[in-house]
Design a protein around this motif. Structure first.
Motif, PDB file in Angstrom:
ATOM      1  N   GLY A 354      -6.618  -7.787  -7.485  1.00 15.85           N
ATOM      2  CA  GLY A 354      -7.345  -8.120  -6.264  1.00 15.85           C
ATOM      3  C   GLY A 354      -6.481  -8.566  -5.107  1.00 15.85           C
ATOM      4  O   GLY A 354      -6.983  -9.152  -4.150  1.00 15.85           O
ATOM      5  N   VAL A 355      -5.162  -8.289  -5.177  1.00 19.96           N
ATOM      6  CA  VAL A 355      -4.262  -8.854  -4.163  1.00 19.96           C
ATOM      7  C   VAL A 355      -3.395  -7.779  -3.485  1.00 19.96           C
ATOM      8  O   VAL A 355      -2.259  -8.029  -3.110  1.00 19.96           O
ATOM      9  CB  VAL A 355      -3.377  -9.964  -4.763  1.00 19.96           C
ATOM     10  N   ALA A 356      -3.936  -6.581  -3.310  1.00 19.15           N
ATOM     11  CA  ALA A 356      -3.182  -5.540  -2.608  1.00 19.15           C
ATOM     12  C   ALA A 356      -2.779  -5.987  -1.211  1.00 19.15           C
ATOM     13  O   ALA A 356      -1.732  -5.580  -0.691  1.00 19.15           O
ATOM     14  CB  ALA A 356      -4.011  -4.258  -2.530  1.00 19.15           C
ATOM     15  N   HIS A 357      -3.589  -6.872  -0.587  1.00 16.98           N
ATOM     16  CA  HIS A 357      -3.291  -7.325   0.780  1.00 16.98           C
ATOM     17  C   HIS A 357      -2.018  -8.150   0.865  1.00 16.98           C
ATOM     18  O   HIS A 357      -1.485  -8.356   1.956  1.00 16.98           O
ATOM     19  CB  HIS A 357      -4.475  -8.127   1.338  1.00 16.98           C
ATOM     20  N   LEU A 358      -1.479  -8.605  -0.277  1.00 12.19           N
ATOM     21  CA  LEU A 358      -0.239  -9.377  -0.240  1.00 12.19           C
ATOM     22  C   LEU A 358       0.955  -8.536   0.200  1.00 12.19           C
ATOM     23  O   LEU A 358       2.003  -9.077   0.543  1.00 12.19           O
ATOM     24  CB  LEU A 358       0.062  -9.981  -1.612  1.00 12.19           C
ATOM     25  N   ARG A 359       0.798  -7.239   0.209  1.00  8.98           N
ATOM     26  CA  ARG A 359       1.890  -6.380   0.707  1.00  8.98           C
ATOM     27  C   ARG A 359       2.087  -6.559   2.208  1.00  8.98           C
ATOM     28  O   ARG A 359       3.098  -6.123   2.763  1.00  8.98           O
ATOM     29  CB  ARG A 359       1.595  -4.926   0.379  1.00  8.98           C
TER      30      ARG A 359
END
Length: 446
Positions: A354-359
């Protein structure tokens, strides 16, 4: 920062010789401090901010607001609270609203809250406000804020980049009204519009139209803080339409706010108890909070510890064993680096999702964690939206931070259990946690 907090390029991460037993005072929340500064700057009367976080990100916010005309007076207050009431002594900032003006140039550093929260404020200024920052800030997405402000009537020059540098041509007011945005890259796009919305002529109706929103607790924090200063907010959480937030135009009240400890910055200290089988108390942990860091109680308990909330704070105790975890971290993505560090020391695999946005954060955190843990002998693979971590015996080596404060604290966690870990540029922790190296060594009794 004090002189003793200046550290060389490579910082030997302290190795724990036994179980940690410490009590820690964590500075105030960055998320609360920077939201409170914006709301106080837009209020119709002066307000107080007590125990604010003094870090690079919050000082950049205060400096930017001062440049646009807001008065921020820094004082040290003494407590006059009644017996049994919280002690609010310490640093306090008095915020005195004023007419916002340009032309000015704002340095956002690499602070997401500054680069996203202040362009809507700048639309209310009389004159142009130019925003610039660190090289990495040019790569972080701003299109959600820029496109929304244009749709609401603002004039913005960004060279078509959807990113910094940019200039907001403030006209002293903004019409506002309904707007559709894709905020799947950052919940800060929504918070940015909501914080200034009471000052827009029509308020705002923000409708998110993309995939699932990350970091929803931060939007709930924004809504609660708006309501605390008198704003009228309709949100999905209280029966409104899904993914729609409405803020009515209104005057904002000046308040006297005491900032909670930054619970996300408490993560490495709680992790120390888990990693060493010890005990750490974080003072003044709130009974109720919108901070995402409160999820650490559940997450770290699942990984092998136990916790107790008392009037003094949160006491976390490690069991001497660390278990892997399968966790959807979409609402608490900022906790991922610290959880990944603990997971690399566990007795079973972990999957963090759930943390693809950390890129798109201070660095590509998923790629950075994979590279740095693997170079110490770990076995981490990236997935489409997270990490899969298979624990392996780790060895010492250089742990690079990529100018990311949470990478630095993740490396320090690993260093507790693995001799010979050296953190490159540990000073980057000053972004949100000043004097971290000294706090860390003091926790260990060094």
């Amino acid at each position: 920062m004090t002189e003793r907090s200046v550290h060389p390029a490579l910082w030997p991460a302290p190795h724990a010789s036994g179980a940690v037993d410490a009590t820690v005072t964590v500075p105030g929340s960055k998320s609360v401090t920077n939201r409170a500064l914006v709301l106080a700057a837009l209020a119709s009367e002066p307000g107080w901010l007590r125990r604010p976080l003094r870090s690079r990100d919050t000082l950049l916010m205060a400096q930017a607001l001062r440049a646009m005309g807001v008065g921020i007076e820094e004082t040290v207050s003494s407590s006059s609270a009644a017996a049994g009431a919280p002690d609010v002594s310490g640093e306090a900032w008095r915020v005195i609203p004023a007419g916002l003006h340009g032309p000015v140039t704002v340095d956002v550093g690499n602070a997401g809250t500054v680069m996203r929260f202040l362009p809507p404020v700048a639309t209310l200024a009389d004159g142009p406000v130019h925003f610039d920052g660190d090289p990495r800030s040019y790569e972080r997405p701003l299109h959600g804020v820029i496109d929304a402000l244009r749709a609401l009537g603002a004039r913005i020059e960004d060279g078509g980049r959807g990113a910094l540098p940019l200039t907001v041509h403030g006209a002293g007011a903004l019409e506002g009204g309904p707007v559709r945005i894709d905020a799947s890259a950052s919940s800060q796009f929504v918070s940015a519009l909501l914080l200034s919305a009471p000052r827009f002529n029509q308020g705002v109706e923000v409708r998110h139209v993309g995939s699932a929103l990350p970091s929803m607790p931060h939007i709930r924090m924004t809504v609660e803080m708006l309501r605390a200063v008198g704003a009228q907010v309709d949100e999905p959480e209280t029966g409104g339409e899904p993914d729609v937030w409405r803020v009515a135009p209104s005057a904002l009240l000046g308040r006297d706010l005491t900032v909670e400890p930054d619970l996300s910055n408490a993560q490495p200290f709680l992790a120390a108890a888990l990693v060493t089988g010890g005990r750490v108390t974080v003072r003044d942990w709130p009974e109720r909070t919108t901070q995402p860091g409160d999820a650490l109680r559940e997450l770290f308990t699942a990984m092998g510890g136990s916790c107790e909330l008392t009037p003094q704070g949160l006491t976390f105790t490690g069991s001497g064993r660390i278990h892997g975890i399968d966790a959807d971290l979409s609402e608490v993505g900022e906790l991922t680096p610290g959880i990944a560090a603990v997971a690399a020391l566990a007795d079973s695999p972990s999957t963090l999702s759930g943390v693809a946005h950390l890129r798109l954060h201070e660095t590509d955190r998923l790629a950075a964690l994979t590279k740095e843990i693997n170079e110490l002998g770990g076995d981490v693979t990236e997935t489409a939206d997270g990490l899969h971590i298979r624990p392996r015996p780790l060895r010492g080596g250089v742990f690079h931070t990529y100018d990311d404060h949470r990478m630095a604290t993740a490396g320090a966690i690993i260093g507790l259990a693995v001799p010979g870990v050296e953190i490159e540029n540990v000073g980057t922790t000053a972004k949100t946690l000043p004097d971290f190296p000294d706090m860390w060594t003091e926790m260990l009794g060094a």
